[in-house]
Design an enzyme around this catalytic site. Structure first.
Site, mmCIF file in Angstrom:
data_model
loop_
_atom_site.group_PDB
_atom_site.id
_atom_site.type_symbol
_atom_site.label_atom_id
_atom_site.label_comp_id
_atom_site.label_asym_id
_atom_site.label_seq_id
_atom_site.Cartn_x
_atom_site.Cartn_y
_atom_site.Cartn_z
ATOM 1 N N CYS A 1 0.632 -1.212 -0.090
ATOM 2 C CA CYS A 1 0.070 0.013 -0.104
ATOM 3 C C CYS A 1 0.918 1.329 -0.200
ATOM 4 O O CYS A 1 2.090 1.063 0.263
ATOM 5 C CB CYS A 1 -0.833 0.045 1.317
ATOM 6 S SG CYS A 1 -1.787 -1.481 1.621
ATOM 7 N N CYS B 1 9.236 28.318 -5.901
ATOM 8 C CA CYS B 1 9.663 28.811 -4.620
ATOM 9 C C CYS B 1 10.020 27.689 -3.621
ATOM 10 O O CYS B 1 10.356 27.915 -2.375
ATOM 11 C CB CYS B 1 8.498 29.819 -4.002
ATOM 12 S SG CYS B 1 6.852 29.120 -4.456
#
Length: 362
Positions: free
Chosen positions: A34, A314
């Site tokens: 998972c 950024c």
């Protein structure tokens, strides 16, 4: 490079999304692997093994989980969200009702929460934005206000005018023939992004759950012009480049950016685009690079004012001590993006031993 298993197990229990795509858990008792963010009940520590990729897990004979779908590149969303999103795209003019959702077997309150979680708006608002975007496109192409009103599903002319005014900042008759910015949702592995463009390039690209997004949209509407949802060649190219970036196949964006700001902000944004993929810079380093060594705080403010995430990177700006600093798209995404780019350039993120460096390591 994977962190130690204890750290990864802690991330598994916390469903930490910053490991999305970089770490997977195999459950020995079920033979299934998972994502760490899988909503299924968490296994005991003694029953798990961690992998750095889906391929490693499958080579170890683990099967992918049907709930979190780890082999899918896109971050899984509610099946209902995917189905209804596709229905809206296929029928953008349809005015959806609560009864429609019930007839499809959905609980309206559950759908409302699911869309708000994914896009920051309810299902009704999401559908309405596409419907109004279609109506505004009609007006832009010279259609009548009445035709656009009917296409949008409004029986009341005043209700239609009010909705258009909220969306594009003008009444329908005055919207006709005016240049209008075009918006669209882009789905990524780490959440939906809102893209707003014009014919020249990208004006805004932000994650849907960014707290400042409503303010940024209003600022853009004031500085540039009205906005509506729709399609355009620039949006199509942006969607292609964003998809290629997240798949690890795009090292440099080639689409123009035309966001507006002060001369200083524009200088900082250009400096951000000069930071190489897989690298980081501190605010002080950027200040020195633009000839303003005394202005790291001003650089930080300009960095925060950037409205075009990822393309104007950024997220590549960190603290002087190497720590991750504030990021409007959330710190876990900043960590994800930095790790994604390091992997794209073949760099390994080192394990950390001190608190400052630990914030950089996954």
């Amino acid at each position: 490079m994977l962190r130690d298993d204890d750290t990864l197990y802690t991330a598994l229990i916390a469903r930490d999304p910053s490991y999305e795509g970089f770490a997977y858990v195999g459950v020995r008792t079920t033979g299934i692997f998972c994502r760490l963010t899988c909503p299924a009940r968490k296994p005991k520590r003694s029953n798990v093994v961690f992998f750095g990729s889906c391929e490693e897990a499958q080579e170890a004979s683990f099967r992918p989980c049907l709930r979190c779908r780890p082999v899918d590149r896109q971050r899984p969303s509610s099946g209902a969200v995917e189905t209804l999103r596709d229905r809206i795209k296929a029928e953008p003019e349809r005015r959806w009702s609560t009864e429609d959702l019930k007839n499809l077997g959905y609980d309206p309150s559950t759908i409302r929460r699911a869309f708000r979680r994914e896009y920051g708006v309810t299902f009704t608002q999401y559908a309405r934005s596409h419907r109004l975007g279609l109506a505004v496109s009609r007006l832009q192409q010279g259609g009548s206000v009445m035709d656009a009103q009917l296409d949008a599903g409004y029986e009341s002319g005043s209700g239609f005018r009010e909705a258009i005014a909220k969306l594009v900042g003008d009444a329908p008759a005055r919207a006709t023939g005016r240049p209008i910015l075009t918006a669209q949702w882009l789905d990524t592995p780490i959440g939906a992004m809102l893209a707003i463009v014009d014919d020249r390039g990208v004006q805004l690209l932000e994650f849907a759950d960014r707290t400042a997004l409503p303010t940024e949209i209003n600022r853009l509407r004031t500085r540039v012009g009205p906005i509506c949802f729709g399609n355009s060649p620039v949006l199509e190219e942006l969607a292609r480049q964003v998809e290629t970036y997240f798949s690890g196949r795009l090292l440099t964006f080639g689409i123009p950016v035309v966001q507006r700001g002060s001369a200083f902000e524009a200088t900082v944004w250009e400096a951000l685009r000069q930071i190489p993929l897989g690298s980081t810079r501190s605010y002080g380093e950027i200040a020195r690079s633009i000839g303003r060594p005394d202005a790291p705080r001003a650089v930080a403010r300009a960095n925060g004012a950037n409205q075009v995430a990822i393309i104007v990177p950024c997220h590549r700006v960190i603290g002087a001590d190497g720590s991750l600093t504030g990021y409007g798209g959330k710190i876990w995404r900043k960590k994800w993006l930095l790790e994604h780019e390091r992997r794209m350039t073949g760099q390994a993120m080192p394990l950390a031993h001190d608190p400052a460096q630990a914030q950089l390591a996954l």
